[in-house]
Design a protein around this motif. Structure first.
Motif, short mmCIF file in Angstrom:
data_model
loop_
_atom_site.label_atom_id
_atom_site.label_comp_id
_atom_site.label_asym_id
_atom_site.label_seq_id
_atom_site.Cartn_x
_atom_site.Cartn_y
_atom_site.Cartn_z
N THR A 1 35.56 -38.06 92.29
CA THR A 1 36.67 -37.21 91.85
C THR A 1 36.41 -36.62 90.47
O THR A 1 37.14 -35.74 90.01
CB THR A 1 37.96 -38.05 91.77
N GLY A 2 35.36 -37.09 89.81
CA GLY A 2 35.07 -36.62 88.47
C GLY A 2 35.72 -37.45 87.39
O GLY A 2 35.46 -37.27 86.21
N LYS A 3 36.58 -38.41 87.79
CA LYS A 3 37.22 -39.28 86.82
C LYS A 3 36.36 -40.51 86.58
O LYS A 3 35.70 -41.00 87.50
CB LYS A 3 38.60 -39.70 87.32
N PRO A 4 36.36 -41.01 85.37
CA PRO A 4 35.58 -42.23 85.11
C PRO A 4 36.19 -43.40 85.84
O PRO A 4 37.40 -43.52 85.96
CB PRO A 4 35.68 -42.40 83.60
N ARG A 5 35.36 -44.25 86.42
CA ARG A 5 35.83 -45.49 87.01
C ARG A 5 35.12 -46.64 86.32
O ARG A 5 34.06 -46.47 85.73
CB ARG A 5 35.60 -45.51 88.52
N ARG A 6 35.70 -47.80 86.41
CA ARG A 6 35.21 -48.95 85.69
C ARG A 6 34.42 -49.86 86.64
O ARG A 6 34.99 -50.40 87.58
CB ARG A 6 36.36 -49.74 85.08
N SER A 7 33.11 -49.95 86.45
CA SER A 7 32.31 -50.90 87.21
C SER A 7 32.19 -52.17 86.38
O SER A 7 32.55 -52.19 85.21
CB SER A 7 30.93 -50.33 87.53
N ARG A 8 31.69 -53.23 86.99
CA ARG A 8 31.66 -54.50 86.29
C ARG A 8 30.26 -55.10 86.33
O ARG A 8 29.55 -55.00 87.32
CB ARG A 8 32.68 -55.47 86.91
N VAL A 9 29.87 -55.71 85.22
CA VAL A 9 28.59 -56.39 85.10
C VAL A 9 28.88 -57.87 84.90
O VAL A 9 29.64 -58.24 84.01
CB VAL A 9 27.76 -55.84 83.92
N SER A 10 28.29 -58.72 85.73
CA SER A 10 28.61 -60.14 85.66
C SER A 10 28.00 -60.78 84.41
O SER A 10 27.05 -60.26 83.81
CB SER A 10 28.07 -60.86 86.90
N GLY A 11 28.58 -61.93 84.05
CA GLY A 11 28.05 -62.68 82.92
C GLY A 11 26.60 -63.09 83.14
O GLY A 11 25.80 -63.09 82.20
N MET A 12 26.26 -63.45 84.38
CA MET A 12 24.88 -63.82 84.68
C MET A 12 23.94 -62.65 84.47
O MET A 12 22.85 -62.80 83.90
CB MET A 12 24.79 -64.33 86.12
N ASP A 13 24.34 -61.47 84.92
CA ASP A 13 23.50 -60.29 84.71
C ASP A 13 23.29 -60.02 83.23
O ASP A 13 22.19 -59.68 82.80
CB ASP A 13 24.14 -59.07 85.37
#
Length: 269
Positions: A14-26
């Protein structure tokens, strides 16, 4: 790690920013990779910038890793790889050295006795085949590398737990003993515990027809420098052969186990 995942900006269709997640292990692995690649202690700000993590997240990750001895922190606040990683590395190196030494001996024994040879170790409630050298004949062995079977089915399985205290052995066999395909494997915990202790003391365990029909196994323990059974080396052969010449196979497998111990520095004489 105790920290949760934290958001990063990404772009949806849609062109809007979305929030992805990075795990603590990563994040922890990113920190370790950065230090490994740079080869020098670093500050948390530099780490956060290099791995693209928010500074607050980097501090939480690093503090947690320092607390767990995965990282160390000097007087200037710089962090470096911790003692715990060193011990993990030593254990891994020892395992590589052991498999190399034991595999060479496994092939030498196979040439002498002209039978299939296996190296086996313990995986929890199971015995696992770690390495294998096929014999020259047409005798087929069903347990290949990676095979896991209950400890009570095999000669090696009993040896692998023979060094444990009696109460631990009893509890283990109460939990893991299973009826074998042939129905000939013992399932009584007290009997199995006693067999584990006596066979380790004798440095020899023999089973015939307990896990596979007409198949026998002659195994010897490979003891580490603390006297624990680190692994076994075994000869897998037709049941009739062990009945015909038990001493021949028993003597050779014992000698091979002792030779591995000497090469690993676990046996002085």
């Amino acid at each position: 790690m105790t920290t949760g995942a934290e958001p990063n900006d990404d772009i949806e269709t849609t062109g809007k920013p979305r929030r992805s997640r990075v795990s603590g292990m990563d994040r922890a692995l990113q920190v370790l990779d950065f230090l490994y690649e740079t080869g020098a202690p670093s500050g948390v700000y530099a780490i956060a910038k290099a791995v693209g993590a928010p500074l607050s997240t980097a501090y939480v990750i690093v503090d947690d890793m320092v607390e767990k001895n995965l990282l160390s922190r000097d007087a200037d606040g710089l962090v470096w790889l911790g003692d715990r990683l060193y011990h993990y590395g030593l254990a891994y190196a020892r395992s590589l050295d052991f498999l190399g030494v034991a595999t060479r001996e496994m092939h030498d024994l196979g040439r002498v006795v002209s039978e299939t040879i296996q190296l086996c170790g313990r995986d929890g409630d199971y015995m696992q085949v770690l390495a294998m050298a096929d014999g020259p004949g047409h005798f087929q062995v069903t347990s290949r590398v990676g095979t896991r079977v209950p400890l009570n089915w095999t000669a090696s399985g009993r040896l692998l737990v023979g060094h444990l205290p009696a109460d631990e052995r009893l509890e283990l066999f109460r939990r893991c003993a299973r009826t074998s395909p042939t129905g000939r494997a013992d399932i009584d915990p007290a009997t199995l515990s006693a067999q584990a202790e006596s066979t380790l003391a004798a440095r020899l365990s023999i089973q015939a027809g307990e896990s596979d029909y007409a198949v026998a196994c002659v195994a010897a323990p490979i003891l580490d420098d603390k006297g624990n059974c680190a692994a076994t080396i075994s000869i897998v052969l037709p049941e009739q052969k062990i009945l015909d010449d038990r001493a021949f196979y028993a003597d050779h497998v014992r000698v091979s186990a002792e030779r591995i111990e000497k090469m690993m520095g676990w046996r002085s004489h």
